[in-house]
Design a protein around this motif. Structure first.
Motif, mmCIF file in Angstrom:
data_model
loop_
_atom_site.group_PDB
_atom_site.id
_atom_site.type_symbol
_atom_site.label_atom_id
_atom_site.label_comp_id
_atom_site.label_asym_id
_atom_site.label_seq_id
_atom_site.Cartn_x
_atom_site.Cartn_y
_atom_site.Cartn_z
ATOM 1 N N VAL A 127 32.247 33.288 35.188
ATOM 2 C CA VAL A 127 31.976 34.723 35.242
ATOM 3 C C VAL A 127 32.496 35.316 34.098
ATOM 4 O O VAL A 127 34.013 35.342 33.879
ATOM 5 N N ILE A 128 31.697 35.932 33.075
ATOM 6 C CA ILE A 128 32.505 36.667 32.004
ATOM 7 C C ILE A 128 32.530 38.012 32.460
ATOM 8 O O ILE A 128 31.744 38.858 32.837
ATOM 9 N N LEU A 129 33.907 38.588 32.287
ATOM 10 C CA LEU A 129 34.269 39.953 32.511
ATOM 11 C C LEU A 129 34.721 40.606 31.060
ATOM 12 O O LEU A 129 35.347 39.725 30.320
ATOM 13 N N LEU A 130 34.920 41.813 31.113
ATOM 14 C CA LEU A 130 35.326 42.511 29.714
ATOM 15 C C LEU A 130 36.215 43.503 30.151
ATOM 16 O O LEU A 130 35.699 44.560 31.055
ATOM 17 N N ILE A 131 37.522 43.675 29.719
ATOM 18 C CA ILE A 131 38.432 44.726 29.848
ATOM 19 C C ILE A 131 37.941 45.931 29.038
ATOM 20 O O ILE A 131 37.836 45.875 27.916
ATOM 21 N N THR A 132 37.951 46.936 29.647
ATOM 22 C CA THR A 132 37.532 48.129 29.169
ATOM 23 C C THR A 132 38.675 49.223 29.118
ATOM 24 O O THR A 132 38.548 50.294 28.673
ATOM 25 N N ASP A 133 39.516 49.065 30.053
ATOM 26 C CA ASP A 133 40.841 49.920 29.996
ATOM 27 C C ASP A 133 41.996 49.266 29.282
ATOM 28 O O ASP A 133 42.737 48.321 29.553
ATOM 29 N N HIS A 134 42.222 49.852 27.973
ATOM 30 C CA HIS A 134 43.244 49.298 27.261
ATOM 31 C C HIS A 134 44.532 49.572 27.690
ATOM 32 O O HIS A 134 45.706 49.029 27.106
ATOM 33 N N THR A 135 44.857 50.277 28.805
ATOM 34 C CA THR A 135 46.506 50.535 29.301
ATOM 35 C C THR A 135 46.667 49.203 30.466
ATOM 36 O O THR A 135 47.919 49.078 30.778
ATOM 37 N N LEU A 136 45.626 48.564 30.740
ATOM 38 C CA LEU A 136 46.202 47.126 31.514
ATOM 39 C C LEU A 136 47.302 46.230 30.962
ATOM 40 O O LEU A 136 47.338 45.913 29.872
ATOM 41 N N SER A 137 48.082 45.879 32.158
ATOM 42 C CA SER A 137 49.091 45.014 31.660
ATOM 43 C C SER A 137 48.997 43.675 32.628
ATOM 44 O O SER A 137 48.974 44.135 33.736
ATOM 45 N N PRO A 138 49.349 42.568 32.196
ATOM 46 C CA PRO A 138 49.407 41.634 32.988
ATOM 47 C C PRO A 138 50.452 41.438 34.063
ATOM 48 O O PRO A 138 51.584 41.848 33.713
ATOM 49 N N LEU A 139 50.205 40.821 35.274
ATOM 50 C CA LEU A 139 51.390 40.709 36.029
ATOM 51 C C LEU A 139 51.199 39.214 36.634
ATOM 52 O O LEU A 139 50.460 39.014 37.748
ATOM 53 N N LEU A 140 51.925 38.377 36.203
ATOM 54 C CA LEU A 140 51.731 36.790 36.370
ATOM 55 C C LEU A 140 52.292 36.402 37.632
ATOM 56 O O LEU A 140 53.409 36.960 37.985
ATOM 57 N N ASN A 141 51.479 35.584 38.455
ATOM 58 C CA ASN A 141 51.893 34.990 39.715
ATOM 59 C C ASN A 141 52.731 33.630 39.148
ATOM 60 O O ASN A 141 52.035 32.733 38.904
ATOM 61 N N PRO A 142 54.070 33.803 39.320
ATOM 62 C CA PRO A 142 54.891 32.430 38.674
ATOM 63 C C PRO A 142 54.381 31.183 39.727
ATOM 64 O O PRO A 142 54.723 30.170 39.049
ATOM 65 N N THR A 143 53.919 31.190 40.840
ATOM 66 C CA THR A 143 53.651 30.182 41.471
ATOM 67 C C THR A 143 52.415 29.439 41.116
ATOM 68 O O THR A 143 52.157 28.246 41.387
ATOM 69 N N GLU A 144 51.631 30.156 40.139
ATOM 70 C CA GLU A 144 50.539 29.659 39.912
ATOM 71 C C GLU A 144 50.306 29.620 38.307
ATOM 72 O O GLU A 144 49.690 28.719 37.834
ATOM 73 N N VAL A 145 51.126 30.495 37.553
ATOM 74 C CA VAL A 145 50.604 30.811 36.205
ATOM 75 C C VAL A 145 51.908 30.767 35.477
ATOM 76 O O VAL A 145 53.130 31.951 36.052
ATOM 77 N N THR A 146 52.428 30.274 34.393
ATOM 78 C CA THR A 146 53.676 30.464 33.706
ATOM 79 C C THR A 146 53.551 31.262 32.514
ATOM 80 O O THR A 146 54.572 31.831 31.850
ATOM 81 N N SER A 147 52.538 31.293 31.824
ATOM 82 C CA SER A 147 52.168 32.261 30.580
ATOM 83 C C SER A 147 50.669 32.465 30.639
ATOM 84 O O SER A 147 49.922 31.924 30.984
ATOM 85 N N LEU A 148 50.585 33.689 29.586
ATOM 86 C CA LEU A 148 49.270 34.017 29.285
ATOM 87 C C LEU A 148 49.015 34.477 27.896
ATOM 88 O O LEU A 148 50.098 35.035 27.155
#
Length: 312
Positions: A127-148
């Motif tokens: 599914v292709i998604l496009l971020i249109t809000d430049h203020t968004l910041s990532p919040l990683l779930n450490p049990t699933e993801v270690t880096s972005l």
């Protein structure tokens, strides 16, 4: 409705054209139903970099994951009860893994792509998604993801980094802690695609491939270095690479600069059909089809194929 273009930073013409192609794209209509218990979705999350190019977010899976631990991947996972459709699955998984808001205005859906078959017999819809809000910041779930981190979407059409737009620049001011993408250094020893199809020369082994047996044929597994291998990040490989090559080919309306398929490689739909109908396969997908009462869809298709061959 407000146009997507008006919500974004200045775009390069090819980036705007890419977005519009995604908006206009519809995958071929499915002739049969897929079992929900073997269905999954991944989110191809795009954003606009400061130079007007499109970038895709990639994550490193946590080391304790049951499958593909520490691999470079797209956010995503299996269908769960309550998911309305593939978009719902992709959005839920992206929220759970990296904190992407389930907000259809801040994160716009562009399109769905054709389904892919995984090595463990899941049918995955990108599914292709496009971020249109430049203020968004990532919040990683450490049990699933270690880096972005991010890579230019155009990366997956080229075998050499010098051909990739904006490859040598910092990717975006939007993700300052996670999105710096340097030029490819001399690569370390990588266990993917070591011996065949490797692009050498002064630019290093940015792209490579390995042809592997799969079902009744062979499948080409592509591999791209990220420039972060020195930090322990694995290359983009296998299914993730195949999905991003397909997405970039549609968005930029051009084939990759390398050979996409192994000699005689079956189409993805042919591989899915083989996995369902062939008794020597894993049987997981076939059992799911039968358990959900979908076998008539697939049985009829098989019988039609036999009749068609008989007429030749």
């Amino acid at each position: 409705m407000t146009s997507i273009e008006s919500l974004l930073p200045p775009l390069k013409p090819e980036s705007l054209q890419c977005i519009n192609r995604f908006l206009a794209y519809s995958p071929p209509k499915r002739r049969r139903r897929y079992p929900r218990r073997r269905s999954a979705a991944v989110a191809i999350i795009l954003f606009v970099g400061r130079l007007g190019d499109l970038y895709v977010l990639l994550s490193t899976r946590a080391g304790n994951m049951r499958t593909y631990a520490q691999d470079t991947a797209l956010p995503g996972g299996k269908y769960e009860e309550g998911d309305v459709d593939e978009e719902g699955t992709a959005r839920r998984e992206a929220y759970e893994e990296i904190g992407l808001p389930i907000d259809h205005d801040k994160v716009r859906k562009l399109c769905l792509l054709d389904p892919f078959l995984t090595g463990n017999s899941l049918i995955v819809t990108p599914v292709i998604l496009l971020i249109t809000d430049h203020t968004l910041s990532p919040l990683l779930n450490p049990t699933e993801v270690t880096s972005l981190f991010s890579m230019p979407l155009a990366s997956f059409l080229h075998s050499r980094p010098s051909l990739i737009p904006s490859f040598h620049y910092t990717i975006s001011h939007r993700l300052p802690s996670a999105a710096t993408f340097e030029s490819v250094p001399p690569p370390p020893v990588v266990g993917y695609a070591e011996d065949e199809g490797v692009v050498g020369g002064k630019e290093g082994r940015f792209y490579g491939f390995r042809d592997v047996p799969w079902g009744e044929g062979t499948v080409r597994m592509h591999r791209f270095l990220t420039g972060r291998e020195g930090e322990g990040v694995k290359p983009v490989y296998g299914l993730t690479a195949a999905i991003l090559i397909h997405a970039a080919s549609i968005g930029y309306d051009q084939p990759p600069s390398f050979q996409l398929l192994a000699p005689g490689q079956k189409t993805m739909q042919e591989r899915i059909e083989w996995e369902v109908r062939n008794p020597i396969g894993t049987g997981v997908l076939r059992r799911a089809v039968e358990a959900e009462g979908l076998w008539d869809d697939w049985k009829d298709s098989s019988q039609e194929g036999v009749k068609a061959k008989a007429k030749l």
